[in-house]
Scaffold this motif. Structure first.
Motif, mmCIF file in Angstrom:
data_model
loop_
_atom_site.group_PDB
_atom_site.id
_atom_site.type_symbol
_atom_site.label_atom_id
_atom_site.label_comp_id
_atom_site.label_asym_id
_atom_site.label_seq_id
_atom_site.Cartn_x
_atom_site.Cartn_y
_atom_site.Cartn_z
ATOM 1 N N ALA A 76 -5.409 -7.502 -2.573
ATOM 2 C CA ALA A 76 -4.696 -6.234 -2.484
ATOM 3 C C ALA A 76 -3.836 -6.020 -3.715
ATOM 4 O O ALA A 76 -3.764 -4.905 -4.249
ATOM 5 N N PHE A 88 -9.590 0.405 0.466
ATOM 6 C CA PHE A 88 -8.938 -0.902 0.547
ATOM 7 C C PHE A 88 -8.508 -1.226 1.959
ATOM 8 O O PHE A 88 -8.635 -2.352 2.428
ATOM 9 N N PHE A 146 0.830 -1.208 0.000
ATOM 10 C CA PHE A 146 0.000 0.000 0.000
ATOM 11 C C PHE A 146 0.862 1.253 0.000
ATOM 12 O O PHE A 146 0.629 2.205 -0.752
ATOM 13 N N GLU A 165 -9.367 -4.364 4.456
ATOM 14 C CA GLU A 165 -8.395 -5.168 5.206
ATOM 15 C C GLU A 165 -8.744 -5.207 6.683
ATOM 16 O O GLU A 165 -8.557 -6.226 7.360
#
Lengths: 215, 100
Positions: free
Chosen positions: B73, B32, A68, B36
Motif C-alpha cells: 500500500a 487498491f 488511503f 486489500e
C-alpha cells in the motif's frame, strides 16, 4: 450464539465489500472497507486469534486505510468517478462472469476439503479441553482441572511469538527488510527532484524538469 | 466456532467481490482497496484453517500478509501520488505510456 455472531459478522463483511466496489466516492469506499475489516477482526476473535484481531484493527483499519484517506484528501480526488464508461466492450458483464467463476472455483475446493474432526495435535491442544470458571470459584484450586486462563494454555501472543521467532524467523527478518525497502521507495518516488519548489503564484501546469545550466 | 466450510465460503465470496471490483473500477485508489479486500479474504481463510488444524503457521502467515499488504500500500500510493501530481484526474486506463 456462535452462529449468530458469525452471521452478523458475515453480513457486515459482505456489505462492506460490496460497498467498496459500488460506491463512486473513494471516501465512502474507504469507510466501507473499514467496516469490512472490523467484521473480519471480530471473526478473528471468534477463531481464537486474539492477537490478529487486534492487529487487524490497529494496523489494517487504523493505519493502512487511514493512509488511503490521507492520499485521497491530499490529492483532492474525492470527486466521484463516472461508472458509465467502459474502456473494453462488455467489460462489466465479463468482470461479473470472472468473479462468479472465481467464487465457483474456490467453493468447489472448499467443498472438497476434508473437514472431518481433526485428531492432529497442533499448537492449540489444550483449548478444547479447558474449562472457564469465575475468579471467585473455589473449584479453580482443585488439582486436576485445566483452566482456560491457566498456565497450561499458552496465550495467543506467546504462541505466535514462538512461531515468529522460532520457525519463521527468516521470514520475519525478510519482512523487516521489505518494510525498509518500501519506505525508501516511497520517499524516492514522491521526491520533487532538484528543482526549486514552485512559487506560490505558479500556474497549474508546473513541471519538474531540471533547471537549465546558465551559460 | 462455526463449521470451517462457512468461513471458507465467506472468504471465497469476499475474494470474488474483490476480484470483480478490481476488474470493474478504474480509479487506482479503489482498485487498491479491492486488492486489500482479496488479501483480507485470504487472511480469513488462513485463520479459519489454522484454528481447524491446530497449526500456528496460519496465524503467522496472516501476520506476514498484513506486513506485505502495508508495504504494498505504501509503495502503490507513492506511485499514485507521483503520477497524480502531473495530471489531476487519472484513471487506470490513462496510464498507457509504458505500453508498446
Amino acid at each position: 450464539m456462535a452462529i449468530a455472531v458469525f452471521a452478523v459478522c458475515a453480513v457486515i463483511i459482505i456489505a462492506g465489500a460490496l460497498g467498496v466496489i459500488i460506491f463512486r466516492n473513494p471516501v465512502h469506499a474507504a469507510l466501507s472497507l473499514v467496516a469490512a475489516l472490523f467484521g473480519a477482526a471480530v471473526l478473528f476473535l471468534t477463531l481464537d486469534a486474539q492477537f490478529l484481531g487486534v492487529v487487524q484493527v490497529i494496523v489494517y483499519a487504523g493505519a493502512i486505510v487511514v493512509l488511503f484517506l490521507f492520499v485521497i484528501m491530499l490529492l483532492g480526488v474525492d470527486v466521484a468517478e463516472r461508472l458509465q464508461t467502459e474502456p473494453i466492450a462488455r467489460q462489466r458483464p465479463l468482470a461479473l462472469a470472472v468473479g462468479a467463476g472465481v467464487l465457483a472455483l474456490v467453493l468447489l475446493f472448499a467443498v472438497g476439503f476434508d473437514l472431518s474432526p481433526s485428531t492432529r495435535q497442533g499448537a492449540m491442544p489444550a483449548l478444547d479441553n479447558c474449562i472457564g470458571l469465575p475468579l471467585n470459584d473455589p473449584a479453580r484450586d482443585s488439582p486436576d482441572v485445566v483452566l482456560c486462563d491457566g498456565p497450561e494454555v499458552a496465550s495467543n501472543v506467546s504462541q505466535i511469538a514462538e512461531g515468529v521467532f522460532g520457525d519463521y524467523v527468516w521470514a520475519f527478518q525478510l519482512t523487516g527488510l521489505l518494510l525498509t525497502v518500501s519506505v525508501v521507495g516511497a520517499v524516492v518516488l514522491t521526491r520533487r527532484g532538484r528543482s526549486l519548489p514552485a512559487p506560490a503564484n505558479a500556474d497549474v501546469t508546473h513541471d519538474d524538469r531540471q533547471p537549465e545550466a546558465v551559460s | 466456532m462455526v463449521d470451517s466450510f462457512w468461513y471458507l465460503a465467506l472468504a471465497a465470496v469476499v475474494f470474488a467481490i474483490g476480484a470483480t471490483g478490481l476488474l470493474v473500477r478504474r480509479n487506482p485508489l479503489i482498485m487498491f482497496m479491492c486488492v486489500e479486500l482479496m488479501l483480507n479474504a485470504v487472511s480469513i481463510t488462513f485463520v479459519a484453517l489454522s484454528r481447524r488444524l491446530g497449526d500456528m503457521g496460519g496465524q503467522i502467515s496472516v501476520l506476514f500478509v498484513l506486513v506485505v499488504a502495508a508495504a504494498e500500500a505504501v509503495v502503490g500510493l507513492a506511485i499514485v501520488v507521483a503520477v497524480m501530481r502531473r495530471r489531476a484526474r487519472v484513471t487506470a486506463d490513462d496510464l498507457t505510456s509504458l505500453s508498446g
